[in-house]
Design an enzyme around this catalytic site. Structure first.
Site, PDB file in Angstrom:
ATOM      1  N   GLY A  77       0.916  -1.167   0.089  1.00 39.02           N
ATOM      2  CA  GLY A  77       0.060   0.044  -0.004  1.00 39.02           C
ATOM      3  C   GLY A  77       0.853   1.302  -0.054  1.00 39.02           C
ATOM      4  O   GLY A  77       1.850   1.419   0.461  1.00 39.02           O
TER       5      GLY A  77
ATOM      6  N   VAL B   4       3.752   1.130   2.603  1.00 38.70           N
ATOM      7  CA  VAL B   4       3.460   0.069   3.586  1.00 38.70           C
ATOM      8  C   VAL B   4       4.065  -1.132   2.847  1.00 38.70           C
ATOM      9  O   VAL B   4       3.783  -1.458   1.653  1.00 38.70           O
ATOM     10  CB  VAL B   4       1.908  -0.078   4.059  1.00 38.70           C
TER      11      VAL B   4
ATOM     12  N   ASP C  47     -10.744   9.867   7.852  1.00 39.29           N
ATOM     13  CA  ASP C  47     -10.155   9.286   6.482  1.00 39.29           C
ATOM     14  C   ASP C  47     -10.781   7.902   6.239  1.00 39.29           C
ATOM     15  O   ASP C  47     -10.133   7.175   6.000  1.00 39.29           O
ATOM     16  CB  ASP C  47      -9.098   9.338   6.315  1.00 39.29           C
TER      17      ASP C  47
ATOM     18  N   LYS D  73       4.671   0.761   7.872  1.00 40.49           N
ATOM     19  CA  LYS D  73       4.515   1.944   7.348  1.00 40.49           C
ATOM     20  C   LYS D  73       5.858   2.829   7.358  1.00 40.49           C
ATOM     21  O   LYS D  73       6.178   3.353   8.647  1.00 40.49           O
ATOM     22  CB  LYS D  73       3.329   2.616   7.870  1.00 40.49           C
TER      23      LYS D  73
ATOM     24  N   GLY E  57       0.543   5.631   0.528  1.00 44.40           N
ATOM     25  CA  GLY E  57      -0.312   6.710   0.796  1.00 44.40           C
ATOM     26  C   GLY E  57       0.273   8.075   0.718  1.00 44.40           C
ATOM     27  O   GLY E  57       1.592   8.178   0.134  1.00 44.40           O
TER      28      GLY E  57
ATOM     29  N   GLY F 159       3.433   8.068   3.279  1.00 38.92           N
ATOM     30  CA  GLY F 159       4.283   6.913   3.336  1.00 38.92           C
ATOM     31  C   GLY F 159       3.893   5.577   2.372  1.00 38.92           C
ATOM     32  O   GLY F 159       2.969   5.592   1.873  1.00 38.92           O
TER      33      GLY F 159
END
Length: 1022
Positions: free
Chosen positions: A729, A736, A858, A751, A731, A734
């Site tokens: 992942g 992951v 979020d 993360k 974002g 950062g």
């Protein structure tokens, strides 16, 4: 002679007189009782109903004791000479705006033959007591709001000939007892919420002439018994969920004039001799089914046929060429089939249709016709209103004779291989409202006569080879809403008359041409327009300040032109803007600060210009994936991820300022270290005090023993050097990675903060620590420890370590990458219920069970992670906000906080974050879970949103918007149970996404209601 009464005869005479008088008394008593009964029943009816406004006083003004009830409005009595012996035979008050409910005392009107209350606003259930009305012939309560089930004892009304219960909210199955009404001629049940199968004994209604059950959720197969009703003329069971083959017995009903079975899942093919079997047929609607085979040639024998709709099936082969025999044909729709494949004469049937002088609609959209557009299209009926030939492979020229079709309102020719120019006489089609010929090979100039189309609303000529200028005469189209001439070879300037049409509100597009000149100031008249695309042209000059008057604008594409000068300050007025692309121009000056304050701006591209100076650091400029500014060599400052040089005023320092700087750095580092250690200390302290037993062995138990010993090298080794292959992942702040820690083989998620984000990443890190140190819940992601160190390049390194979630994120399940998830099962309805409950429970904990309320800010599918058991865990608290104790809303305003599509509307208006904002995000998430559609899907434009789509479909058409995977699962539940479950879930989501925060359901009630829905659903599976 004197009359002498014989005593012997006196006794019998007295007996006869006594019986006669007794009969009169009983008759009078019965009559009085009947009067009182009817009067009482009518008064109870009056007491149960009301009317909107003051209308009731007018409608029922005569309903009083001063007037005999036989003279009341809407009442009819039998014709008896004595007033007190009359009984009510009809109660008829249709279209009187009555509200309220029906009194069960109506069942005491034992002489009632007609009850007509249609087209009112009555609600509640239809009283069972109506089954007592043995003389009732007509029962009409259509167009009301009655709920509950159809009373089964209505079958006791043996005299019924007309039963009209349509357009209500009736539920449950059609009672089998209803098929005992042998005198019934009309049965209307359309537009309700009826479920289950149609009774197999429907054929017992031998007197039936009209049967309507459309727009319900009826399932099962179509009963063969329908074909046993010899006098049936009108059959409407469209928009249900019927499947299987249409029973052949239906085609034996020679009396049928109307058949509508559209929008089901019916299969099979039409009988070759349909034209002989149904000689009286005037309407045949079979669209949106799964019917195969060819269109029978004998269909042209149906001389009375006016409406033929076979759209969206799997018909193949040719279309009969002698359709001209259908002289009464008005509506002819074959769209969405596979007709005409490899048949160069496939459109010959159009020539025959010229004999159909009443034809108003011809639609063959989205088939496989490959032949040339015949000249005979010009000979079609002058009454033709819609001509839709789009979505085929039709070639050739558009013959000028097509403009003979002067009644056309819709002309759709898009997505074909048509060539040559548009007819010069196109302006003769003065009634035209939609002209679409995009994605062809049309050439030549756009005729100036196009300006005569003053009724035009929608003009689409994109993706052709059109040349010349844009006709200024298009400015005469004063009600135009959509204008698309993109991807052609047009030149010249944009006429001010055209770009200044105030009615434009959907789209104005001329991209991909060779347009020159400046952008006229008249663009400011487009105050209701949502999207402008001027990209990839040669438009020059300054961006007019009037563009800021387009206050409804959401998407603005101006890239690839020669715009010069500064970005005007007036663009600050584009409060609704979401997408702004000014790249590849010659803009100069500074980047305006206000661009970072446009709350809804989610994408900004300013690359390849001559911009200079300081880059703003707020709003969209904080998100790396949302902006592009490369190719502006004189920019400086900005967010760290931009890697721009510091601005001159930032680097002009002397030795004293250098020393001060290092002092400040040292203080900040020490402060950050203390904060980090405090965060870890609290986490460790909370973990030791927790009574929840951690499974063993886990990374949690490993790190509790030595939580400060985790190092950069251990994380480096665990993730194979932070390999791209281990990324699970990404974002804003950062990336992951998944990893395997140490010899125990424990899976972790790491993360790694992108410290190039500088302040944003640091704030996210601290907020996540601060939020997670306060909380511990089975449906929240567990932070195991943190790492603050130096990487191999000597750069600062910070990371958060979590438990690894083996089933990834909810985003991956709702919107899977087919190439990567071929073997992954789809989410069943019970899975979706469980996940929804897990998230609601987590939010309830955050909002109401922590020491201070925590707002996540979020909530979206990518932040919902699933463990081995598919239990959901809410993650990513980088935007979380801890409120003051017992405060429901933060005091500061922060603009848009969260992800586009999930952010509540009040945030965009400057309101502080609140727990009701999370509720809104949950409601959107809930809609996404059950519809499979993102709130940012391309289909949601122009005010049409995921919420409005669900609101429009609720509650009757939910199966049309639900994730198709739910409707194709092998072990899917019964339609009635699924419909009930989905209606309840969508109802909750709509309550959560109310525009006003105060109207939204509290999350604790959401969690309880969702649990009740799940229990009810599971109970129905027993």
């Amino acid at each position: 002679m004197d009359f002498v009464l014989d005593p012997a005869k006196l006794v019998p005479l007295a007996i006869i007189l006594f019986h006669h008088l007794n009969s009169l008394v009983q008759y009078e008593a019965a009559s009085t009782w009947g009067y009182n009964t009817d009067h009482h029943a009518l008064m109870e009816f009056k007491n149960g109903v009301a009317s909107t406004g003051d209308h009731l006083a007018t409608v029922l003004s005569s309903w009083n004791d001063k007037i005999h009830f036989c003279d009341w409005q809407g009442i009819t009595c039998n014709q008896n000479s004595r007033r007190h012996q009359q009984r009510v035979t009809a109660l008829s008050l249709p279209s009187q705006r009555l509200t309220g409910s029906l009194s069960p005392y109506l069942g005491n009107l034992s002489y009632l033959q007609e009850l007509n209350l249609g087209n009112n606003f009555l609600q509640g259930e239809i009283p069972q007591e109506l089954g007592k009305l043995s003389l009732l012939r007509i029962l009409n309560v259509t167009d009301n709001h009655f709920g509950g089930q159809i009373p089964s004892n209505i079958s006791n009304c043996k005299a019924l000939t007309h039963l009209d219960l349509g357009n209500n909210e009736l539920q449950g199955e059609i009672p089998m007892e209803i098929t005992k009404l042998s005198k019934l001629k009309t049965l209307h049940l359309l537009v309700n919420n009826l479920t289950g199968p149609i009774p197999q004994s429907i054929g017992n209604l031998s007197s039936l002439t009209t049967l309507t059950m459309g727009r319900n959720t009826l399932s099962g197969s179509l009963p063969a018994g329908i074909g046993m009703i010899p006098q049936l003329q009108f059959l409407q069971i469209a928009e249900n969920q019927l499947h299987g083959v249409i029973p052949p017995s239906i085609y034996n009903l020679s009396s049928l004039t109307f058949i509508a079975l559209a929008t089901n899942k019916l299969q099979g093919s039409l009988p070759p001799d349909i034209g002989q079997l149904l000689p009286n047929l005037s309407t045949l609607y079979l669209g949106d089914n799964q019917i195969t085979g060819s269109i029978p040639a004998s269909i042209t024998n149906l001389s009375s046929l006016a409406n033929l709709d076979l759209a969206y099936n799997n018909f193949t082969g040719p279309v009969p060429t002698d359709l001209g025999r259908l002289s009464n044909l008005v509506w002819f729709n074959l769209e969405g089939n596979q007709l005409g494949f490899r048949d160069k004469y496939g459109l010959d049937f159009i020539t025959s249709l010229s004999n159909c002088t009443s034809l108003e609609t011809l639609d063959i959209y989205n088939n496989n016709f490959e032949s040339q557009l015949p000249i005979s299209v010009a000979n079609l009926s002058t009454r033709l209103s819609m001509l839709i030939l789009a979505g085929n492979k039709i070639h050739g020229h558009i013959h000028e004779g097509i403009t003979n079709l002067v009644s056309l309102t819709v002309l759709r020719l898009e997505n074909n291989d048509l060539q040559g120019p548009l007819p010069i006489t196109i302006g003769r089609l003065e009634n035209l409202q939609l002209l679409s010929a995009s994605s062809n090979k049309l050439s030549g100039q756009i005729p100036s006569s196009i300006g005569n189309l003053t009724q035009l609303i929608d003009l689409r000529l994109a993706d052709n080879l059109l040349q010349g200028g844009i006709p200024s005469t298009l400015g005469n189209c004063k009600i135009l809403q959509l204008f698309d001439l993109s991807e052609n070879m047009l030149n010249g300037t944009i006429p001010p008359q055209v770009i200044g049409i105030p009615s434009l509100e959907i789209f104005f597009g001329v991209s991909g041409n060779s347009i020159t000149g400046s952008l006229p100031a008249e663009v400011g008249k487009l105050q209701h327009l949502r999207e402008i695309d001027l990209s990839e042209n040669r438009i020059s000059g300054e961006i007019p300040g009037a563009l800021g008057d387009c206050q409804s604008l959401e998407y603005l594409h101006m890239q690839g032109n020669i715009f010069q000068g500064v970005i005007p300050i007036s663009l600050n007025n584009l409060k609704a803007i979401q997408y702004l692309d000014l790249s590849r121009n010659k803009l100069s000056g500074r980047i305006p600060e206000y661009l970072g304050k446009l709350h809804f701006l989610a994408y900004l591209n300013l690359s390849s210009n001559n911009l200079e100076g300081l880059v703003p650091q707020s709003g969209v400029f904080e998100i790396a994936s949302a902006i592009s500014i490369q190719g502006n060599t004189n920019l400086c400052g900005g967010a760290g991820f931009l890697r721009l040089p510091a601005c001159p005023n930032e680097i002009s320092i002397n030795k004293r300022s250098k020393r001060s700087k290092w002092v400040i750095v040292l203080v900040v580092c020490v402060s950050s270290g203390v904060t980090l250690l405090s965060c870890l200390g609290v986490i460790f302290y909370c973990r030791k005090r927790s009574t929840e037993r951690l499974p063993s062995p886990t990374v949690a138990s490993l790190l509790v023993e030595s939580y400060m010993t985790i190092s950069y090298k251990e994380l480096f080794d665990a993730t194979d050097g932070f390999s791209v292959a281990n990324i699970v992942g990404e974002g804003s702040y950062g990336t992951v990675y998944k990893g395997i820690l140490g010899n125990r083989g424990t899976m972790i998620a790491v993360k790694v903060l992108n410290l190039q984000q500088q302040q944003g990443a640091a704030i996210s890190f601290l907020r996540e620590c601060e939020a997670l140190r306060h909380i511990r819940h089975r449906n929240l992601i567990k932070i195991l420890t943190t790492c603050s160190s130096i990487d191999l390049n000597g750069q600062e390194f910070q990371a958060l370590i979590y438990e690894f979630m083996s089933n990834g994120s909810l985003e991956e399940w709702l919107h899977p990458d087919i190439t990567r998830l071929q073997d992954r099962k789809v989410l069943q309805i019970i899975d979706r219920l469980n996940i929804s409950i897990d998230v609601a429970t987590a939010l309830d904990y955050l909002h109401h069970q922590c020491q201070a309320p925590i707002v996540h800010c979020d909530l979206k599918p990518s932040n919902i992670l699933l463990d081995d058991d598919m239990t959901a865990h809410v993650s990513d608290f980088g935007l979380a906000k801890i409120l003051l104790s017992n405060v429901q809303e933060a005091t500061e305003t922060i603009g848009v906080k969260g992800s586009i599509g999930y952010v509540p509307p009040e945030y965009g208006m400057g309101s502080g974050v609140s727990i009701k904002g999370d509720v809104y995000s949950y409601g959107i998430l809930l809609l996404e879970i059950f519809t499979g559609k993102r709130p940012t899907d391309n289909m949601f434009t122009g005010g049409f949103t995921l919420h409005s789509m669900a609101e429009k479909a609720y509650p009757d058409q939910l199966l049309e918007i639900i994730d198709p995977q739910l409707l194709t699962q092998g072990e899917k539940p019964s339609n009635s149970r699924m419909q009930e479950c989905l209606a309840s879930v969508i109802g909750i989501s709509l309550s959560c996404t109310k525009e006003s925060p105060g109207e939204r359901m509290e999350i604790k009630y959401v969690a309880r209601n969702m649990q009740a829905i799940r229990e009810g659903f599971l109970k129905g599976m027993d």
